[in-house]
Design a protein around this motif. Structure first.
Motif, PDB file in Angstrom:
ATOM      1  N   ILE A 104      49.505  18.883  83.235  1.00  0.00           N
ATOM      2  CA  ILE A 104      49.738  17.440  83.147  1.00  0.00           C
ATOM      3  C   ILE A 104      48.449  16.716  82.782  1.00  0.00           C
ATOM      4  N   ASN A 105      47.342  17.086  83.423  1.00  0.00           N
ATOM      5  CA  ASN A 105      46.052  16.463  83.123  1.00  0.00           C
ATOM      6  C   ASN A 105      45.626  16.725  81.678  1.00  0.00           C
ATOM      7  N   MET A 106      45.837  17.955  81.222  1.00  0.00           N
ATOM      8  CA  MET A 106      45.479  18.291  79.851  1.00  0.00           C
ATOM      9  C   MET A 106      46.313  17.466  78.861  1.00  0.00           C
ATOM     10  N   LEU A 107      47.606  17.336  79.121  1.00  0.00           N
ATOM     11  CA  LEU A 107      48.468  16.556  78.241  1.00  0.00           C
ATOM     12  C   LEU A 107      48.105  15.074  78.271  1.00  0.00           C
ATOM     13  N   LYS A 108      47.741  14.546  79.437  1.00  0.00           N
ATOM     14  CA  LYS A 108      47.319  13.148  79.527  1.00  0.00           C
ATOM     15  C   LYS A 108      46.072  12.898  78.693  1.00  0.00           C
ATOM     16  N   GLN A 109      45.111  13.818  78.769  1.00  0.00           N
ATOM     17  CA  GLN A 109      43.892  13.677  77.973  1.00  0.00           C
ATOM     18  C   GLN A 109      44.214  13.718  76.482  1.00  0.00           C
ATOM     19  N   GLU A 110      45.110  14.627  76.097  1.00  0.00           N
ATOM     20  CA  GLU A 110      45.502  14.732  74.694  1.00  0.00           C
ATOM     21  C   GLU A 110      46.164  13.443  74.213  1.00  0.00           C
ATOM     22  N   ILE A 111      47.042  12.887  75.026  1.00  0.00           N
ATOM     23  CA  ILE A 111      47.728  11.639  74.666  1.00  0.00           C
ATOM     24  C   ILE A 111      46.724  10.506  74.530  1.00  0.00           C
ATOM     25  N   GLU A 112      45.750  10.434  75.450  1.00  0.00           N
ATOM     26  CA  GLU A 112      44.722   9.391  75.369  1.00  0.00           C
ATOM     27  C   GLU A 112      43.943   9.486  74.063  1.00  0.00           C
TER      28      GLU A 112
END
Length: 173
Positions: A94-102
């Protein structure tokens, strides 16, 4: 008129090398597709350009399906499994995907003139990777629709599928 024998060595001229790569890549994919049709064979081809771009062909089904079929057929011949990946913890993913989205949102703001400040080199590289994947998917789909040559499967990076369309709610600034 017969052609001369081609000497098998690296082409020094980068323009000629790129033209030869494109022509021979297209020829290889065409021959693989023909072999699949004529002999009812499942064929998967990966091609990486010298710039690291991925080109793939899966004649029946998806590339992931062919890889799984390959792994099943070779497991008995090998002592260890070929691919050993550890599943990500849900929070890490989830954290990795959030960073990617940002990063993607920041890149979109820059492309449409709303960005402030600067992007880091890592952010630009991630943005470039995603743009290349989306362009590749769009071109593959267009080629498939126009020529009916190949069934290209989705590209996956670190077991995460990279679609070329993102839902609109992600882009709310």
């Amino acid at each position: 008129m017969a052609r001369g024998k081609v000497q098998m060595k690296r082409i020094e001229n980068p323009v000629h090398r790129q033209v030869t790569f494109c022509k021979r890549r297209a020829g290889l994919l065409k021959k693989a597709k023909e072999l699949s049709i004529l002999c009812d064979a499942d064929i998967g081809v990966f091609i990486f350009s010298n710039h690291g771009k991925l080109y793939e062909l899966a004649t029946n089904g998806t590339m992931q399906g062919l890889i799984e079929k390959y792994l099943k057929s070779t497991r008995g011949a090998q002592a260890e499994p070929v691919m050993q990946t550890q599943p990500l913890d849900a929070k890490d993913e989830i954290n990795m995907l959030k960073q990617e989205i940002e990063i993607l949102q920041k890149g979109l703001r820059y492309m449409f003139g709303g960005g402030t400040g600067t992007m880091t080199l890592d952010e630009l590289l991630v943005l470039e990777k995603h743009l290349e994947l989306w362009i590749y998917n769009i071109r593959s789909t267009k080629m498939e629709e126009n020529n009916g040559i190949a069934n290209f499967g989705p590209i996956t990076t670190n077991n995460i599928e990279c679609p070329f369309a993102i839902p609109n709610e992600i882009f709310q600034f």
